[in-house]
Design a protein around this motif. Structure first.
Motif, PDB file in Angstrom:
ATOM      1  N   GLN A 134       0.813  -1.224   0.000  1.00 36.13           N
ATOM      2  CA  GLN A 134       0.000   0.000   0.000  1.00 36.13           C
ATOM      3  C   GLN A 134       0.846   1.274   0.000  1.00 36.13           C
ATOM      4  N   SER A 135       2.155   1.138  -0.189  1.00 35.64           N
ATOM      5  CA  SER A 135       3.015   2.327  -0.212  1.00 35.64           C
ATOM      6  C   SER A 135       3.059   2.928  -1.608  1.00 35.64           C
ATOM      7  N   TYR A 136       3.370   4.203  -1.646  1.00 30.20           N
ATOM      8  CA  TYR A 136       3.531   4.879  -2.930  1.00 30.20           C
ATOM      9  C   TYR A 136       5.005   4.918  -3.304  1.00 30.20           C
ATOM     10  N   PRO A 137       5.306   4.843  -4.601  1.00 29.21           N
ATOM     11  CA  PRO A 137       6.699   4.735  -5.044  1.00 29.21           C
ATOM     12  C   PRO A 137       7.614   5.808  -4.462  1.00 29.21           C
ATOM     13  N   ALA A 138       7.108   7.034  -4.342  1.00 26.70           N
ATOM     14  CA  ALA A 138       7.971   8.117  -3.880  1.00 26.70           C
ATOM     15  C   ALA A 138       8.503   7.872  -2.470  1.00 26.70           C
ATOM     16  N   GLU A 139       7.806   7.010  -1.710  1.00 27.33           N
ATOM     17  CA  GLU A 139       8.233   6.755  -0.332  1.00 27.33           C
ATOM     18  C   GLU A 139       9.309   5.677  -0.254  1.00 27.33           C
ATOM     19  N   LEU A 140       9.635   5.059  -1.386  1.00 27.42           N
ATOM     20  CA  LEU A 140      10.454   3.852  -1.345  1.00 27.42           C
ATOM     21  C   LEU A 140      11.883   4.070  -1.826  1.00 27.42           C
ATOM     22  N   THR A 141      12.757   3.117  -1.479  1.00 27.11           N
ATOM     23  CA  THR A 141      14.147   3.186  -1.925  1.00 27.11           C
ATOM     24  C   THR A 141      14.230   2.800  -3.405  1.00 27.11           C
ATOM     25  N   LEU A 142      15.354   3.155  -4.011  1.00 24.36           N
ATOM     26  CA  LEU A 142      15.546   2.807  -5.415  1.00 24.36           C
ATOM     27  C   LEU A 142      15.433   1.304  -5.630  1.00 24.36           C
ATOM     28  N   ALA A 143      15.984   0.528  -4.700  1.00 27.65           N
ATOM     29  CA  ALA A 143      15.943  -0.928  -4.858  1.00 27.65           C
ATOM     30  C   ALA A 143      14.503  -1.421  -4.905  1.00 27.65           C
ATOM     31  N   ASP A 144      13.666  -0.887  -4.019  1.00 25.47           N
ATOM     32  CA  ASP A 144      12.270  -1.315  -4.026  1.00 25.47           C
ATOM     33  C   ASP A 144      11.545  -0.823  -5.275  1.00 25.47           C
ATOM     34  N   ARG A 145      11.894   0.383  -5.701  1.00 27.85           N
ATOM     35  CA  ARG A 145      11.262   0.895  -6.926  1.00 27.85           C
ATOM     36  C   ARG A 145      11.626   0.000  -8.121  1.00 27.85           C
ATOM     37  N   LYS A 146      12.870  -0.419  -8.157  1.00 31.54           N
ATOM     38  CA  LYS A 146      13.275  -1.314  -9.250  1.00 31.54           C
ATOM     39  C   LYS A 146      12.519  -2.630  -9.180  1.00 31.54           C
ATOM     40  N   LYS A 147      12.320  -3.095  -7.951  1.00 27.59           N
ATOM     41  CA  LYS A 147      11.588  -4.351  -7.802  1.00 27.59           C
ATOM     42  C   LYS A 147      10.142  -4.204  -8.262  1.00 27.59           C
ATOM     43  N   ILE A 148       9.541  -3.065  -7.960  1.00 31.82           N
ATOM     44  CA  ILE A 148       8.157  -2.850  -8.422  1.00 31.82           C
ATOM     45  C   ILE A 148       8.122  -2.889  -9.947  1.00 31.82           C
ATOM     46  N   GLU A 149       9.113  -2.247 -10.562  1.00 30.55           N
ATOM     47  CA  GLU A 149       9.124  -2.212 -12.022  1.00 30.55           C
ATOM     48  C   GLU A 149       9.287  -3.626 -12.588  1.00 30.55           C
ATOM     49  N   ILE A 150      10.100  -4.424 -11.911  1.00 32.59           N
ATOM     50  CA  ILE A 150      10.267  -5.811 -12.367  1.00 32.59           C
ATOM     51  C   ILE A 150       8.982  -6.595 -12.143  1.00 32.59           C
ATOM     52  N   GLY A 151       8.352  -6.362 -10.992  1.00 33.44           N
ATOM     53  CA  GLY A 151       7.084  -7.038 -10.712  1.00 33.44           C
ATOM     54  C   GLY A 151       6.045  -6.702 -11.767  1.00 33.44           C
ATOM     55  N   ARG A 152       5.974  -5.423 -12.110  1.00 33.13           N
ATOM     56  CA  ARG A 152       5.029  -4.978 -13.124  1.00 33.13           C
ATOM     57  C   ARG A 152       5.337  -5.635 -14.465  1.00 33.13           C
ATOM     58  N   ALA A 153       6.634  -5.901 -14.686  1.00 33.41           N
ATOM     59  CA  ALA A 153       7.025  -6.476 -15.975  1.00 33.41           C
ATOM     60  C   ALA A 153       6.750  -7.985 -16.053  1.00 33.41           C
ATOM     61  N   ILE A 154       6.822  -8.676 -14.925  1.00 27.32           N
ATOM     62  CA  ILE A 154       6.736 -10.145 -15.054  1.00 27.32           C
ATOM     63  C   ILE A 154       5.333 -10.712 -14.898  1.00 27.32           C
ATOM     64  N   VAL A 155       4.388  -9.923 -14.357  1.00 30.70           N
ATOM     65  CA  VAL A 155       3.026 -10.464 -14.262  1.00 30.70           C
ATOM     66  C   VAL A 155       2.420 -10.596 -15.659  1.00 30.70           C
ATOM     67  N   GLY A 156       1.360 -11.381 -15.747  1.00 31.89           N
ATOM     68  CA  GLY A 156       0.632 -11.461 -17.013  1.00 31.89           C
ATOM     69  C   GLY A 156       1.371 -12.200 -18.100  1.00 31.89           C
ATOM     70  N   ARG A 157       1.825 -13.410 -17.796  1.00 35.03           N
ATOM     71  CA  ARG A 157       2.415 -14.284 -18.803  1.00 35.03           C
ATOM     72  C   ARG A 157       3.614 -13.676 -19.507  1.00 35.03           C
ATOM     73  N   CYS A 158       4.486 -13.040 -18.759  1.00 31.20           N
ATOM     74  CA  CYS A 158       5.705 -12.538 -19.382  1.00 31.20           C
ATOM     75  C   CYS A 158       6.600 -13.715 -19.772  1.00 31.20           C
ATOM     76  N   ARG A 159       7.036 -13.703 -21.021  1.00 34.25           N
ATOM     77  CA  ARG A 159       7.930 -14.782 -21.487  1.00 34.25           C
ATOM     78  C   ARG A 159       9.324 -14.263 -21.808  1.00 34.25           C
ATOM     79  N   LEU A 160       9.384 -12.986 -22.170  1.00 29.70           N
ATOM     80  CA  LEU A 160      10.673 -12.377 -22.500  1.00 29.70           C
ATOM     81  C   LEU A 160      10.789 -11.068 -21.728  1.00 29.70           C
ATOM     82  N   LEU A 161      11.857 -10.947 -20.953  1.00 36.02           N
ATOM     83  CA  LEU A 161      12.017  -9.773 -20.098  1.00 36.02           C
ATOM     84  C   LEU A 161      13.285  -9.031 -20.507  1.00 36.02           C
ATOM     85  N   LEU A 162      13.134  -7.736 -20.807  1.00 38.79           N
ATOM     86  CA  LEU A 162      14.290  -6.905 -21.138  1.00 38.79           C
ATOM     87  C   LEU A 162      14.578  -6.006 -19.943  1.00 38.79           C
ATOM     88  N   LEU A 163      15.752  -6.158 -19.347  1.00 41.97           N
ATOM     89  CA  LEU A 163      16.099  -5.366 -18.171  1.00 41.97           C
ATOM     90  C   LEU A 163      17.186  -4.366 -18.530  1.00 41.97           C
TER      91      LEU A 163
END
Ligand SMILES: Nc1ncnc2c1ncn2[C@@H]1O[C@H](COP(=O)(O)OP(=O)(O)OP(=O)(O)O)[C@@H](O)[C@H]1O
Ligand SMILES: [Mg+2]
Lengths: 246, 331
Positions: A134-163
């Motif tokens: 329930q936190s907003y991105p601005a409250e989080l560390t860069l590491a957590d923000r990166k993790k959110i971005e990865i989470g957003r990328a891998i949901v929904g049948r992701c088969r190919l991930l470009l990082l």
């Protein structure tokens, strides 16, 4: 074409005004691979991601994703087909919570019987984001923000991930943790990964293959050992002529 | 719109009272009682209608601009098409405003489609400028085609006395309840929208178009449907407006002043929130009543505009997200 070819880049060029950011780039990625994409600043790595993801159109050449020519397909459709990417500078939906950021992508990519809510929860657990749901991105560390971005990328049948520079700006511990997470996506979920990373020893430990870009051209493509001893690569990384990766 | 609520309490507290709804429900109850307290002919009811029409316009604009981030300065177009359309169809064809209003909304949606197709390839300030240009064009057209629109002087709706089918009444009471229903409906719609897939698509596009596309959101289509929904709501409000005032003119419909006023309730109350335009609009009407009274006493005109400007400035400086900030989006 080979059944297990996830991505094929065919003779792709990208010109910005007078600048040739990509010049006749070809490469191929097989299902299950982890490929490292390296090259000096301005070599065209991010531009290649832009073109593969459909955010930019190539000036010439074709992008084949999962066997289909997607060169003229919109980025959102490429995402729904199973191709995800992160951005070099993290880009989140700043007015939405961690959970909502991830859920948006899950909703877009879900088919009618998918339990996308359950998937969002399990991805947050995998990335240790549950307590930040329930936190907003601005409250989080860069590491957590990166993790959110990865989470957003891998949901929904992701088969190919470009990082794109998944680890830059992280502390050693944070980077270690994230490398573990990323590799588990590959080994446990079978996600194919192309990763841009400047810290080469880390990349060598992750990737089975390296593709080297320099001035918009592919100058080497092969196993890390071979690539490291490639002469063109050593010259491209001036100042570390004795071996690019040590 | 599928229900995609993602609050932590979702599915847990369904049978219990949702305390967050106390304030809106109490406000609605008080509003329903208002005519019985102040009297059904009270001038206060007229002010309330004015306030609620204003709020409804703010709610409509908020959908595409507040939630979707597409800062339209052209909403006068949809408002004007709804108002003029309803009035023209009634005056010249005798068509009941109940149908005329819907046709006005349909016309407005068609205009929105063209406007979206022409401008949504543009971003940010270019979109806003393009919408201004379109509304200035319509203002010129409304002034030019005197035979249809009444030109500069505007159009008066033919008054036939109290009539349900003509949606006309000497008393403000029916308009009070009609506009109350509209504001409540728009409020409920906004709340639901914020928790729906479409609402999330709009918010994603607002926050970052490229990240939205990279998350599978069809950006162009999202903006387009957002504008269409917003245009339809704006036009329906225009139809109610013209029934209440029985008049419309080019400035009130398409003028820049109108386009700016439509934005103020959301900006003051909270962009992209369900409650924001309601609170912001109510504050503005209260303020305008006070300044009108002062203007009448001091013979200084335009105090209301001055006050709006001052309020907006204070809000922007001290509570940039509006009175109901981002985190209380669901309020
Ligand atoms: N939108 C753009 N418009 C004009 N030039 C651009 C644009 N994007 C990238 N470039 C140029 O294209 C070249 C390749 O840039 P790119 O960002 O792809 O490099 P990179 O390999 O990702 O570098 P870095 O390691 O610094 O991220 C650079 O010279 C850059 O200045
Ligand atoms: Mg880059």
């Amino acid at each position: 074409m080979a059944q297990d070819e996830v991505l094929r880049v065919e003779g792709v060029s990208k010109v910005f005004g007078g600048l040739k950011a990509l010049s006749n780039v070809s490469m191929s990625v097989k299902r299950g691979e982890v490929v490292g994409l390296i090259g000096p600043n301005g070599a065209g790595k991010s531009t290649l991601f832009e073109v593969i993801s459909g955010n930019m159109r190539a000036t010439a050449g074709r992008i084949v994703l999962f066997g289909d020519d997607v060169s003229t397909v919109s980025p959102d459709r490429r995402r729904r087909a199973g191709m995800s990417r992160t951005f070099q500078k993290v880009r989140l939906f700043e007015s939405l919570t961690t959970q909502e950021n991830i859920a948006i992508a899950a909703m877009q990519c879900a088919r009618s019987n998918d339990d996308w809510r359950g998937e969002v929860q399990s991805v947050m657990e995998r990335l240790k984001l549950t307590r930040l749901a329930q936190s907003y991105p601005a409250e989080l560390t860069l590491a957590d923000r990166k993790k959110i971005e990865i989470g957003r990328a891998i949901v929904g049948r992701c088969r190919l991930l470009l990082l794109d520079e998944a680890l830059s700006g992280l502390t050693m511990d944070e980077a270690d943790e994230l490398v573990g997470v990323v590799l588990s996506l590959n080994t446990e979920l079978g996600v194919t990964i192309v990763v841009v990373e400047h810290v080469l020893p880390v990349l060598v430990s992750m990737a089975q293959r390296l593709v080297v870009l320099n001035f918009g051209e592919v100058i080497a493509d092969g196993a890390p050992r071979e690539v490291a001893s490639n002469e063109k690569v050593m010259t491209a990384y001036l100042g570390s002529k004795r071996g690019a990766f040590s | 719109m599928s229900d995609t609520a993602m609050s932590p309490a979702n599915g847990v507290a369904t049978s219990r009272i949702n305390w967050r709804l106390i304030v809106p429900v109490a406000v609605i109850a008080l509003m329903v009682l208002l005519p019985f307290v102040v009297g059904t002919q009270s001038y206060l009811l007229g002010i309330a209608v004015r306030a609620m029409l204003f709020i409804a316009l703010g709610q409509a604009w908020n959908v595409v601009a507040g939630i979707g981030g597409q800062l339209s300065l052209g909403h006068g177009v949809f408002f004007g098409v709804g108002a003029y359309g309803t009035a023209i169809l009634f005056n010249s064809l005798g068509l009941t405003p109940w149908v005329g209003g819907v046709l006005g909304a349909v016309a407005s949606i068609a205009v929105a489609g063209l406007m979206g197709a022409a401008t949504f390839r543009l971003r940010g300030v270019y979109f806003a400028l393009a919408t201004v240009a379109i509304s200035l064009c319509l203002e010129k057209l409304a002034r030019h085609f005197i035979g249809i629109t009444g030109g500069d002087a505007g159009l008066a709706v033919r008054f036939i006395g109290d009539s349900l089918s003509a949606a006309q009444s000497r008393s403000p009471l029916p308009f009070f309840f009609a506009s109350l229903v509209m504001v409540v409906a728009y409020y409920v719609l906004t709340r639901r929208l914020l928790r729906s897939n479409f609402g999330y698509q709009l918010q994603a596009v607002r926050d970052d178009e490229e990240a939205a596309a990279a998350s599978g959101v069809p950006v162009f289509r999202t903006k387009m449907w957002g504008l269409i929904l917003s245009a339809g709501m704006t036009a329906l409000t225009g139809a109610l407006y013209v029934q209440f005032y029985l008049a419309i003119d080019p400035g009130a419909a398409f003028g820049l002043g109108q386009a700016i006023q439509i934005q103020l309730p959301s900006l003051i109350g909270g962009l992209g929130t369900a409650g924001g335009p309601v609170i912001g609009g109510a504050i503005m009407i209260l303020v305008s009543e006070v300044t009108n009274w002062l203007s009448a006493r001091t013979a200084i005109h335009g105090l209301d505009i001055l006050a709006y400007g001052a309020i907006l400035l204070i809000v922007v400086m001290f509570v940039p997200g509006g009175l109901l900030g981002r985190t209380r989006r669901g309020a």
